[in-house]
Design an enzyme around this catalytic site. Structure first.
Site, mmCIF file in Angstrom:
data_model
loop_
_atom_site.group_PDB
_atom_site.id
_atom_site.type_symbol
_atom_site.label_atom_id
_atom_site.label_comp_id
_atom_site.label_asym_id
_atom_site.label_seq_id
_atom_site.Cartn_x
_atom_site.Cartn_y
_atom_site.Cartn_z
ATOM 1 N N ASP A 84 0.888 -1.243 -0.161
ATOM 2 C CA ASP A 84 0.331 0.110 0.268
ATOM 3 C C ASP A 84 0.828 1.108 0.067
ATOM 4 O OD1 ASP A 84 -2.254 1.476 0.262
ATOM 5 O OD2 ASP A 84 -2.426 0.855 2.633
ATOM 6 N N GLY A 108 0.190 5.155 -4.606
ATOM 7 C CA GLY A 108 -0.563 6.930 -4.550
ATOM 8 C C GLY A 108 0.009 8.044 -4.107
ATOM 9 N N ARG A 109 0.056 7.932 -2.276
ATOM 10 C CA ARG A 109 0.903 8.778 -1.621
ATOM 11 C C ARG A 109 2.272 9.220 -2.122
ATOM 12 N NH1 ARG A 109 -1.437 6.188 3.763
ATOM 13 N NH2 ARG A 109 -2.085 4.480 1.693
ATOM 14 N N ASN A 162 -10.758 -3.178 -6.157
ATOM 15 C CA ASN A 162 -9.934 -1.822 -7.382
ATOM 16 C C ASN A 162 -10.415 -1.973 -8.515
ATOM 17 O OD1 ASN A 162 -6.626 -3.630 -6.452
ATOM 18 N ND2 ASN A 162 -7.639 -1.665 -5.445
ATOM 19 N N TRP A 163 -11.052 -2.566 -9.151
ATOM 20 C CA TRP A 163 -12.165 -2.140 -10.251
ATOM 21 C C TRP A 163 -13.056 -1.244 -10.108
ATOM 22 C CZ3 TRP A 163 -10.367 -4.927 -14.421
ATOM 23 C CH2 TRP A 163 -10.338 -5.902 -14.245
ATOM 24 N N ARG A 186 1.910 -4.641 6.242
ATOM 25 C CA ARG A 186 0.344 -4.259 5.407
ATOM 26 C C ARG A 186 1.465 -2.477 5.332
ATOM 27 N NH1 ARG A 186 -5.273 -2.680 4.682
ATOM 28 N NH2 ARG A 186 -4.977 -1.226 2.945
HETATM 29 C C1 FPP Z 1 -1.487 0.399 -3.374
HETATM 30 O O1 FPP Z 1 -1.576 1.408 -3.977
HETATM 31 C C2 FPP Z 1 -1.144 -0.316 -4.488
HETATM 32 C C3 FPP Z 1 -2.305 -1.123 -5.473
HETATM 33 C C4 FPP Z 1 -3.184 -0.402 -5.337
HETATM 34 C C5 FPP Z 1 -1.502 -2.648 -5.751
HETATM 35 C C6 FPP Z 1 0.238 -2.566 -5.587
HETATM 36 C C7 FPP Z 1 0.301 -2.626 -7.133
HETATM 37 C C8 FPP Z 1 1.418 -2.920 -7.383
HETATM 38 C C9 FPP Z 1 3.335 -2.874 -6.591
HETATM 39 C C10 FPP Z 1 1.698 -2.412 -8.777
HETATM 40 C C11 FPP Z 1 1.414 -4.043 -9.569
HETATM 41 C C12 FPP Z 1 1.778 -5.214 -8.701
HETATM 42 C C13 FPP Z 1 2.656 -5.987 -10.191
HETATM 43 C C14 FPP Z 1 2.844 -7.494 -9.489
HETATM 44 C C15 FPP Z 1 2.908 -5.939 -11.869
HETATM 45 P P1 FPP Z 1 -2.653 2.756 -3.788
HETATM 46 O O2 FPP Z 1 -2.481 3.230 -4.996
HETATM 47 O O3 FPP Z 1 -3.468 2.169 -3.230
HETATM 48 O O4 FPP Z 1 -1.675 3.652 -2.700
HETATM 49 P P2 FPP Z 1 -2.731 5.187 -1.710
HETATM 50 O O5 FPP Z 1 -3.484 4.230 -0.770
HETATM 51 O O6 FPP Z 1 -1.335 5.855 -1.271
HETATM 52 O O7 FPP Z 1 -3.258 5.607 -2.772
#
Ligand code: FPP
Length: 239
Positions: A27, A30-31, A75-76, A187
């Site tokens: 996780d 994005g941040r 996530n969709w 996490r």
């Molecule tokens: C969380 O970041 C991460 C994800 C949405 C999933 C993890 C995906 C990857 C590491 C890339 C794809 C993976 C592979 C194996 C190719 P967030 O966007 O929720 O971050 P935030 O909470 O800071 O917005």
């Protein structure tokens, strides 16, 4: 900086309780990007680089199974652009890293309803699973279109179709069937919740949280989590 060798030796010298199966909720991409005023896609891109590093590290640290939460069934709900970015990264990752897995004795497994993904991704995944199926050093289980409630419903349905519903029959029908029990769940990014990840498997797992955002997560920090795991006392409901 700790070398892998010394860290592993320390874990073994301590209590010998090396986790067999570690799962990570990755996780904070994005941040990480936001902090740098970069587009979210850059955060995910860096996130994939961290995936590469951590898969390598898992092998070096002697982990039997590493499960990574890459895309949840929820996530969709994200904007289409972001979903496309994530799927694009997935394609790139499978294409570019499969050779390395094959060379490093990594077996690929997918948990989740991955067959609902784009047909070309499903095909690449199935090819990769077949090509690495004889590898034994590390199992990399990637959770794709995964939701634990969905997994449990599917498992319960299959178990019922086969006969009685028991702990064992459900377990045998989970996507994780055949993997070692989950020992440690990590996490990143400071959030402390399960987000529909491995609900059943987490029943007796240890939890480890870090404020580090996923793109900044490192082998040293993974090693630190393993060391801390080795000091925890697990009672499984007993005394
Ligand atoms: C969380 O970041 C991460 C994800 C949405 C999933 C993890 C995906 C990857 C590491 C890339 C794809 C993976 C592979 C194996 C190719 P967030 O966007 O929720 O971050 P935030 O909470 O800071 O917005």
């Amino acid at each position: 900086m700790l070398t892998n060798g010394s860290q592993t030796e320390r874990i073994e010298a301590g209590t010998g309780k090396m986790p067999r199966h570690v799962a990570i909720i990755m996780d904070g991409n994005g941040r990480w990007a936001k902090k740098r005023m970069l587009p979210r896609a850059m955060g995910h891109k860096r996130g994939v680089e961290t995936v590469r590093k951590i898969v390598r590290a898992a092998g070096e640290l002697g982990l039997e199974t590493l499960t990574l939460y890459a895309f949840s069934s929820e996530n969709w709900k994200r904007p289409e652009d972001e979903i496309n970015d994530l799927m694009g990264l997935m394609r790139e990752f499978i294409k570019s890293d499969l050779d390395e897995f094959a060379a490093n004795d990594v077996r690929l497994k997918i948990i989740g309803n991955y067959k609902a993904l784009a047909p070309d991704i499903v095909e690449m995944l199935e090819e990769s699973i077949a090509r690495t199926s004889q590898n034994t050093r590390t199992t990399l289980a990637v959770a794709l279109n995964y939701g634990a409630q969905d997994e449990l419903v599917r498992a319960a349905r299959s178990a019922a179709a086969q006969g009685e519903i028991t702990v064992e029959s459900i377990e045998a029908n989970l996507d994780t069937a055949g993997l070692p029990p989950l020992d440690l769940l990590i996490r990143t990014s400071g959030e402390q919740r399960l987000s529909n990840f491995m609900l059943w498997q987490a029943a007796y797992a240890e939890f480890w949280f870090t404020d580090t955002l996923w793109p900044d997560f490192s082998k040293d920090e993974l090693a630190q989590a393993l060391t801390e795991f080795s000091t925890r006392e697990r009672r499984y409901g007993g005394r």
